[in-house]
Design a protein around this motif. Structure first.
Motif, PDB file in Angstrom:
ATOM      1  N   PRO A 141      -2.679 -11.369   1.099  1.00  0.00           N
ATOM      2  CA  PRO A 141      -3.622 -10.613   0.483  1.00  0.00           C
ATOM      3  C   PRO A 141      -3.437 -10.489  -0.972  1.00  0.00           C
ATOM      4  CG  PRO A 141      -1.820  -9.499   1.569  1.00  0.00           C
ATOM      5  CD  PRO A 141      -1.641 -10.828   1.769  1.00  0.00           C
ATOM      6  N   LEU A 142      -4.443 -10.404  -1.667  1.00  0.00           N
ATOM      7  CA  LEU A 142      -4.333 -10.337  -3.305  1.00  0.00           C
ATOM      8  C   LEU A 142      -4.688  -9.043  -3.604  1.00  0.00           C
ATOM      9  CD1 LEU A 142      -5.689 -13.869  -4.349  1.00  0.00           C
ATOM     10  CD2 LEU A 142      -3.185 -13.323  -3.800  1.00  0.00           C
ATOM     11  N   ALA A 143      -4.192  -8.441  -4.619  1.00  0.00           N
ATOM     12  CA  ALA A 143      -4.576  -7.174  -5.498  1.00  0.00           C
ATOM     13  C   ALA A 143      -5.420  -7.735  -6.523  1.00  0.00           C
ATOM     14  CB  ALA A 143      -3.384  -6.349  -6.086  1.00  0.00           C
ATOM     15  N   ALA A 144      -6.853  -7.858  -6.297  1.00  0.00           N
ATOM     16  CA  ALA A 144      -7.431  -8.557  -7.172  1.00  0.00           C
ATOM     17  C   ALA A 144      -8.901  -7.444  -7.664  1.00  0.00           C
ATOM     18  CB  ALA A 144      -8.156  -9.865  -6.654  1.00  0.00           C
ATOM     19  N   ASP A 145      -9.163  -7.758  -9.092  1.00  0.00           N
ATOM     20  CA  ASP A 145     -10.210  -6.814  -9.327  1.00  0.00           C
ATOM     21  C   ASP A 145     -11.571  -8.014  -9.710  1.00  0.00           C
ATOM     22  OD1 ASP A 145      -9.397  -4.228 -10.090  1.00  0.00           O
ATOM     23  OD2 ASP A 145      -7.981  -5.168 -10.983  1.00  0.00           O
ATOM     24  N   PRO A 146     -12.616  -7.652  -9.909  1.00  0.00           N
ATOM     25  CA  PRO A 146     -13.757  -8.545 -10.439  1.00  0.00           C
ATOM     26  C   PRO A 146     -13.484  -8.891 -11.926  1.00  0.00           C
ATOM     27  CG  PRO A 146     -14.767  -6.743  -9.251  1.00  0.00           C
ATOM     28  CD  PRO A 146     -13.048  -6.225  -9.494  1.00  0.00           C
ATOM     29  N   TYR A 147     -13.849 -10.207 -12.058  1.00  0.00           N
ATOM     30  CA  TYR A 147     -13.342 -10.588 -13.702  1.00  0.00           C
ATOM     31  C   TYR A 147     -14.116  -9.733 -14.599  1.00  0.00           C
ATOM     32  CZ  TYR A 147     -12.673 -13.831 -17.538  1.00  0.00           C
ATOM     33  OH  TYR A 147     -12.439 -14.286 -18.684  1.00  0.00           O
ATOM     34  N   SER A 148     -15.217  -9.213 -14.246  1.00  0.00           N
ATOM     35  CA  SER A 148     -16.033  -8.453 -15.237  1.00  0.00           C
ATOM     36  C   SER A 148     -15.410  -7.211 -15.863  1.00  0.00           C
ATOM     37  CB  SER A 148     -17.588  -8.213 -14.506  1.00  0.00           C
ATOM     38  OG  SER A 148     -17.324  -7.415 -13.275  1.00  0.00           O
ATOM     39  N   SER A 149     -14.511  -6.511 -14.725  1.00  0.00           N
ATOM     40  CA  SER A 149     -13.827  -5.359 -15.167  1.00  0.00           C
ATOM     41  C   SER A 149     -12.579  -5.468 -15.652  1.00  0.00           C
ATOM     42  CB  SER A 149     -13.725  -4.413 -13.804  1.00  0.00           C
ATOM     43  OG  SER A 149     -13.180  -5.052 -12.848  1.00  0.00           O
ATOM     44  N   ASN A 150     -11.639  -6.857 -15.257  1.00  0.00           N
ATOM     45  CA  ASN A 150     -10.342  -7.132 -15.623  1.00  0.00           C
ATOM     46  C   ASN A 150     -10.125  -8.711 -15.717  1.00  0.00           C
ATOM     47  OD1 ASN A 150      -7.434  -7.256 -15.672  1.00  0.00           O
ATOM     48  ND2 ASN A 150      -7.350  -5.149 -15.171  1.00  0.00           N
ATOM     49  N   ALA A 151     -10.106  -9.245 -16.707  1.00  0.00           N
ATOM     50  CA  ALA A 151     -10.126 -10.542 -16.938  1.00  0.00           C
ATOM     51  C   ALA A 151      -8.699 -11.043 -16.500  1.00  0.00           C
ATOM     52  CB  ALA A 151     -10.263 -11.154 -18.476  1.00  0.00           C
ATOM     53  N   GLU A 177      -4.756   6.510  -8.409  1.00  0.00           N
ATOM     54  CA  GLU A 177      -6.269   6.940  -8.375  1.00  0.00           C
ATOM     55  C   GLU A 177      -7.292   5.858  -8.669  1.00  0.00           C
ATOM     56  OE1 GLU A 177      -6.559   9.647  -7.155  1.00  0.00           O
ATOM     57  OE2 GLU A 177      -4.316  10.014  -7.235  1.00  0.00           O
ATOM     58  N   ALA A 178      -6.821   4.281  -9.040  1.00  0.00           N
ATOM     59  CA  ALA A 178      -7.528   3.604  -9.276  1.00  0.00           C
ATOM     60  C   ALA A 178      -7.230   2.113  -8.453  1.00  0.00           C
ATOM     61  CB  ALA A 178      -8.020   3.380 -10.631  1.00  0.00           C
ATOM     62  N   SER A 179      -6.924   2.292  -7.225  1.00  0.00           N
ATOM     63  CA  SER A 179      -6.453   1.035  -7.001  1.00  0.00           C
ATOM     64  C   SER A 179      -7.436  -0.036  -6.415  1.00  0.00           C
ATOM     65  CB  SER A 179      -5.469   1.464  -5.504  1.00  0.00           C
ATOM     66  OG  SER A 179      -5.332   0.079  -4.754  1.00  0.00           O
ATOM     67  N   PRO A 180      -7.393  -1.438  -6.704  1.00  0.00           N
ATOM     68  CA  PRO A 180      -8.413  -2.177  -6.382  1.00  0.00           C
ATOM     69  C   PRO A 180      -8.336  -2.576  -4.713  1.00  0.00           C
ATOM     70  CG  PRO A 180      -6.591  -3.326  -7.284  1.00  0.00           C
ATOM     71  CD  PRO A 180      -6.260  -1.835  -7.321  1.00  0.00           C
ATOM     72  N   GLY A 181      -7.145  -2.229  -4.072  1.00  0.00           N
ATOM     73  CA  GLY A 181      -7.112  -2.522  -2.673  1.00  0.00           C
ATOM     74  C   GLY A 181      -6.649  -4.050  -2.808  1.00  0.00           C
ATOM     75  N   THR A 182      -6.632  -4.797  -1.642  1.00  0.00           N
ATOM     76  CA  THR A 182      -6.248  -6.277  -1.382  1.00  0.00           C
ATOM     77  C   THR A 182      -7.458  -6.769  -0.562  1.00  0.00           C
ATOM     78  OG1 THR A 182      -5.359  -5.907   0.587  1.00  0.00           O
ATOM     79  CG2 THR A 182      -4.013  -5.519  -1.215  1.00  0.00           C
ATOM     80  N   ARG A 183      -7.541  -8.327  -1.013  1.00  0.00           N
ATOM     81  CA  ARG A 183      -8.577  -8.972  -0.351  1.00  0.00           C
ATOM     82  C   ARG A 183      -7.893 -10.313   0.271  1.00  0.00           C
ATOM     83  NH1 ARG A 183     -13.376  -9.529  -4.853  1.00  0.00           N
ATOM     84  NH2 ARG A 183     -13.052  -7.331  -6.080  1.00  0.00           N
ATOM     85  N   ARG A 184      -8.292 -10.804   1.199  1.00  0.00           N
ATOM     86  CA  ARG A 184      -8.014 -12.132   1.962  1.00  0.00           C
ATOM     87  C   ARG A 184      -9.239 -13.208   1.777  1.00  0.00           C
ATOM     88  NH1 ARG A 184      -3.423 -12.887   4.865  1.00  0.00           N
ATOM     89  NH2 ARG A 184      -2.176 -10.955   5.188  1.00  0.00           N
ATOM     90  N   SER A 188       4.264  -8.702  -6.104  1.00  0.00           N
ATOM     91  CA  SER A 188       3.594  -7.403  -5.733  1.00  0.00           C
ATOM     92  C   SER A 188       2.892  -6.800  -7.175  1.00  0.00           C
ATOM     93  CB  SER A 188       4.735  -6.477  -5.265  1.00  0.00           C
ATOM     94  OG  SER A 188       5.490  -6.837  -4.163  1.00  0.00           O
ATOM     95  N   VAL A 189       2.026  -5.999  -7.102  1.00  0.00           N
ATOM     96  CA  VAL A 189       1.295  -5.332  -8.021  1.00  0.00           C
ATOM     97  C   VAL A 189       1.287  -3.959  -7.787  1.00  0.00           C
ATOM     98  CG1 VAL A 189      -0.868  -5.294  -9.353  1.00  0.00           C
ATOM     99  CG2 VAL A 189      -0.224  -7.312  -8.057  1.00  0.00           C
ATOM    100  N   ILE A 190       1.753  -3.280  -8.785  1.00  0.00           N
ATOM    101  CA  ILE A 190       1.937  -1.856  -9.077  1.00  0.00           C
ATOM    102  C   ILE A 190       0.808  -1.563  -9.799  1.00  0.00           C
ATOM    103  CG2 ILE A 190       3.271  -0.010 -10.179  1.00  0.00           C
ATOM    104  CD1 ILE A 190       5.876  -1.725  -9.889  1.00  0.00           C
ATOM    105  N   GLY A 209       0.741  -1.380   0.068  1.00  0.00           N
ATOM    106  CA  GLY A 209      -0.199   0.002  -0.101  1.00  0.00           C
ATOM    107  C   GLY A 209       0.964   1.439   0.008  1.00  0.00           C
ATOM    108  N   ARG A 210       2.108   1.240  -0.155  1.00  0.00           N
ATOM    109  CA  ARG A 210       3.080   2.349  -0.327  1.00  0.00           C
ATOM    110  C   ARG A 210       2.672   3.163  -1.883  1.00  0.00           C
ATOM    111  NH1 ARG A 210       7.396   2.054   2.876  1.00  0.00           N
ATOM    112  NH2 ARG A 210       7.853   4.295   2.467  1.00  0.00           N
TER     113      ARG A 210
END
Length: 428
Positions: free
Chosen positions: A389-399, A314-321, A308-310, A262-263
């Motif tokens: 933690p994963l930097a993940a998006d919904p599949y509908s927005s980013n395959a 302004e459009a960070s997906p955040g992370t999920r566990r 890591s994911v760069i 998150g840096r």
């Protein structure tokens, strides 16, 4: 329009997928003369006419059994564009291979035998196409010659398939009456179907658009490797992070966030090697777009490692566990609650546990039914708890950042292909 189109075939056993592919390649003059001569010899030895399926069924087991087992990739081109074609197996046992072949396809051609209509495997392959959000689905009603080029039969099958597609959320399907064996409406328009005024299969493929342009999406750059040369030359203080731009555009000076830490920092430089026969030179670039493999340098020394994911600041997906996802189960043994697996997401591999199975797709009703486990080839909804933690998006927005694999931690076998659900938790 992209000059390269990725397409895949699907359908039930004996619907004529390999024959259709062989006919397409043959009529596009994409087969070498010696290969045609060999297939002709084999066909004559079997006492039959020219077997177009032999142009694609390359495995000995496939030729012996008369079915496609593995995904057969073929490359061909016309004057208008180039194609990568995945001929997928039709047998339910090899549905996992169909998922693989369709996962990167711009177009999926689903074959239906004009004599048999919509079968369970037809619905399964339509579900896979909907699940993977393939941009274009083509219905090839094959063996139309065996039903006397019957318009009413073709119209009924097209109507039945469109009803299934509507339930699965597939926006549009183009239906084409074809005979792979005879060649009707594959490359050349057929005089036997004057009632059909749509494109031939090749015309449709030559004019189909590709997948959504990932460069217009927010930046996602999964880090593959960290480069720290141990030298005394000009690169002794070099620290770069290599990978492929999954989506968006990255430019020098962009404000970014490095996940999962998150840096926040900025892009100090973008490098790409230029390799010649005698040397490798690093060339600086002002920017890079989705699909390009580059090395980025950051303005600050941060804790960045593989996985890591760069991302765009302004459009960070955040992370999920924890993830709610739809999976296509590909393993012989069933998936049950409590199963411990590895999840492979972009460049991250982490331990995960299945905390809940919330439903499965009923291929008869196309509704979601209660399920306590998922069996081979089931499509179902699960919830996962992940150790990292994963930097993940919904599949509908980013395959790319919205998809993952589940892997057996003991033997490394792929167990499932998964797509992360959106906030509404929709299955398809």
């Amino acid at each position: 329009m992209s000059t390269l189109l990725r397409l895949a075939t699907a359908g039930s056993v004996d619907d004529g997928k390999s024959t259709l592919v062989g006919r397409l390649l043959h009529d596009c003059k994409a087969i070498l003369a010696d290969q045609i001569a060999h297939v002709k010899t084999v066909s004559e030895a079997r006492g039959g006419d020219f077997d177009f399926a032999l142009l694609t069924d390359g495995l000995r087991a496939e030729r012996e059994q008369g079915i496609t087992i593995d995904v057969a990739y073929r490359y061909f081109a016309t004057d208008k564009r180039s194609f990568i074609l995945a001929d997928c197996p039709g047998h339910v046992q090899y549905t996992r291979n169909t998922v693989t072949g369709a996962s990167t396809a711009d177009v999926v051609i689903i074959l239906v035998d004009a004599r048999h209509g919509v079968l369970e495997q037809t619905r399964r392959h339509l579900a896979v196409a909907g699940l993977l959000r393939v941009p274009h689905v083509v219905l090839a009603v094959n063996k139309i010659d065996l039903v006397g080029y019957d318009e009413a039969g073709f119209t009924k099958i097209a109507k039945d398939v469109n009803e299934v597609a509507d339930q699965l959320g597939i926006a549009h399907i183009q239906a084409i009456p074809v005979s792979a064996l005879v060649g009707d409406n594959v490359v050349d328009r057929s005089a036997h179907t004057p009632w059909y005024d749509g494109p031939t299969l090749l015309e449709l493929l030559e004019n189909a658009s590709g997948r959504i342009d990932n460069s217009q999406q927010p930046l996602r750059f999964p880090v593959q490797y960290v480069i720290r040369p141990q030298t005394d030359d000009e690169y002794r203080d070099y620290r770069g992070y290599t990978g492929t731009v999954a989506s968006g555009t990255v430019s020098v000076g962009d404000q970014v966030i490095v996940l999962p830490a998150g840096r926040r920092t900025s892009i100090a430089g973008i490098d790409r090697p230029v390799v010649t026969a005698t040397s490798t030179t690093v060339v600086e670039r002002p920017s890079a777009v989705a699909g390009e493999a580059v090395t980025v340098r950051l303005a600050d020394d941060l804790d960045v490692a593989r996985g890591s994911v760069i991302v765009d600041a302004e459009a960070s997906p955040g992370t999920r566990r924890e993830l709610a996802a739809t999976v296509s189960w590909l393993a012989d043994r069933p998936l049950t609650v409590g199963a411990r697996v590895l999840i492979k997401h972009t460049t991250t591999t982490a331990q995960a546990i299945v905390t809940k199975i919330t439903g499965a797709l009923d291929l008869d009703t196309l509704g979601v039914i209660d399920a306590t486990e998922l069996a081979l080839n089931d499509i179902g909804k699960v919830q996962l708890k992940i150790a990292a933690p994963l930097a993940a998006d919904p599949y509908s927005s980013n395959a790319i950042t919205g998809s993952f694999l589940l892997i057996d931690a003991h033997d490394g076998w792929t167990l499932a292909a998964g797509m992360i659900d959106d906030e509404e938790g929709e299955l398809l």
